[in-house]
Design an enzyme around this catalytic site. Sequence first.
Site, PDB file in Angstrom:
ATOM      1  N   SER A 263      12.063 -14.954  21.502  1.00 40.48           N
ATOM      2  CA  SER A 263      11.897 -14.193  22.747  1.00 40.48           C
ATOM      3  C   SER A 263      12.035 -12.696  22.489  1.00 40.48           C
ATOM      4  CB  SER A 263      12.952 -14.619  23.775  1.00 40.48           C
ATOM      5  OG  SER A 263      14.243 -14.190  23.361  1.00 40.48           O
ATOM      6  N   LYS A 264      11.680 -11.919  23.495  1.00 37.90           N
ATOM      7  CA  LYS A 264      11.831 -10.462  23.400  1.00 37.90           C
ATOM      8  C   LYS A 264      13.300 -10.098  23.181  1.00 37.90           C
ATOM      9  CE  LYS A 264      11.118  -6.200  26.042  1.00 37.90           C
ATOM     10  NZ  LYS A 264      12.536  -5.792  26.025  1.00 37.90           N
ATOM     11  N   ARG A 265      14.183 -10.856  23.799  1.00 38.05           N
ATOM     12  CA  ARG A 265      15.615 -10.591  23.660  1.00 38.05           C
ATOM     13  C   ARG A 265      16.056 -10.695  22.202  1.00 38.05           C
ATOM     14  NH1 ARG A 265      16.984 -14.107  26.925  1.00 38.05           N
ATOM     15  NH2 ARG A 265      16.934 -12.842  28.806  1.00 38.05           N
ATOM     16  N   ASP A 268      14.952  -7.496  20.501  1.00 37.00           N
ATOM     17  CA  ASP A 268      15.808  -6.365  20.900  1.00 37.00           C
ATOM     18  C   ASP A 268      17.164  -6.434  20.210  1.00 37.00           C
ATOM     19  OD1 ASP A 268      13.793  -5.504  22.564  1.00 37.00           O
ATOM     20  OD2 ASP A 268      14.653  -6.375  24.378  1.00 37.00           O
ATOM     21  N   SER A 288       8.540  -1.463  25.262  1.00 37.53           N
ATOM     22  CA  SER A 288       8.810  -2.496  24.261  1.00 37.53           C
ATOM     23  C   SER A 288       8.081  -2.148  22.972  1.00 37.53           C
ATOM     24  CB  SER A 288       8.343  -3.865  24.762  1.00 37.53           C
ATOM     25  OG  SER A 288       9.026  -4.228  25.949  1.00 37.53           O
TER      26      SER A 288
END
Length: 506
Positions: A263-265, A268, A288
């Site tokens: 995921s993007k999380r 990050d 992003s």
Amino acid sequence: MNDVRVRFAPSPTGPLHIGGVRTALFNYLFAKKNNGTFILRIEDTDQTRYVKNAEKYIVDSLNWCHIPFDEGPNVNEKFGPYRQSERKYLYKKFADELIEKGKAYYAFDTPEELDLHRKNHEEKGKTFIYNWHNREKLTNSISLSKEEVEQRITNGDKYVVRFKMYDKNLDEITTTDLIRGHVSFKTNLLDDKILFKSDGMPTYHLANIVDDHLMKITHVIRGEEWLPSLPLHIALYQAFGWDIPKFAHLPLILKPVGKGKLSKRDGDKLGFPVFPLEYKNEENNEISRGYKEDGYFPEAFINMLALLGWNPGTKQELFSLEELIQAFDLSRVSKSGAKFNPDKTKWFNQQYMLQKPNEELASLFVPILEEKGIKVDKTYVVKVISLIKERATFVSDFWELSNFFFKAPEKYDEKAVKKQWKENTPDLMLELITILTKIEVFTSKNIETVVKEWITSKEIGFGKIMQPFRLSLVGALKGPHLFDIAEMITKEETIKRIKTAINHLA
């Protein structure tokens, strides 16, 4: 294999995740391997989640990855339009056809009524499923008379169109997936899905099947998350009496650490992008990261993605796009998820860096130099890159690896100075200047020969000269071959930097 047609059908609800890019890539490779057609279709029936700039982002991403579509929005619209929102006039006709065949029905149940049924089932420890076992007890055109149905429609009562899934006489639906082999689904767990919503828009399931049929899609290659929808899609094809395309469900891309889908999380948290291009959320201005802006070459990005879930069956890891096309085979796609490795992604970029011509890399480095106010001949930059690129992963690394080729050091590494710059070092450096001054042809080879002969004649350790010499030119104990640096910056600059170091470190 004749007339292969595959499609990538993303929803424009935000940036394109690398899982989506991999789906597009595998469709592209399969199409090109079989002399087929790769189609882009924008599935924007869910207008509540539509994001204005998402379609452009999808197209830009595919183009950056060098996997452009053969048919799609504004490109060879043979079966257009290719946006589902522009095709909505089509779907009602097909929903009506299923109703006429007795394969679908009008359902007038209100959200409140359905919530009440769900709560009643929950109180009894059961799960409410709208299907064969209760459809005749609910408010729909199966339980109501023809006159009641017509009256409700005339009155403007809200309704949806539900698909009449298999009845209790069929135990399971079985089929063959090109990746997973034999798959089966218990029919008593399948519900009567909504095909047409009360707002006049089709659901994904109806639009997807109708468009695949009308666009003559032969193979549906999509993510594993769509596997639970496969029995419904097969049933819809059968209900219409259409040929069923071959299906292949790709494995998930998994987190680098822990379990679950990438995921993007995760990006990050661990410091890597999960999108091909940088994306700005226009609602909150959140930006992003993208692989392009982080300095990855599209060829490296694509090579990395291809090996996430696909194995060529050899030890080869580096593939050009043409080599990927020739080697790709769905039978070598894994059933299990592929764990994402950020470090391996960097390795791929480094390998492509090494393969690229120095002239091409110089063209990418020159703008960085110009931003720093440095203007030099490109041929000089090309030579610098030839000396440093083996240590680089990204073009953005070049400055840190080569700044001493363009300007004298303004400071010196304190630890290195403390360890290498001794009391007698200034005298040795002054003597080195005298030696360097006498060298008429100031080439790396000549400088190395003369300096090493001098060191040997003095019967002192090489480190006592070489390390302070490097400190003087670079400001630290780093960089390529010392004598290459001296040749590049010229005799005058070499001597000047040694004198500056002597004065500065005195």
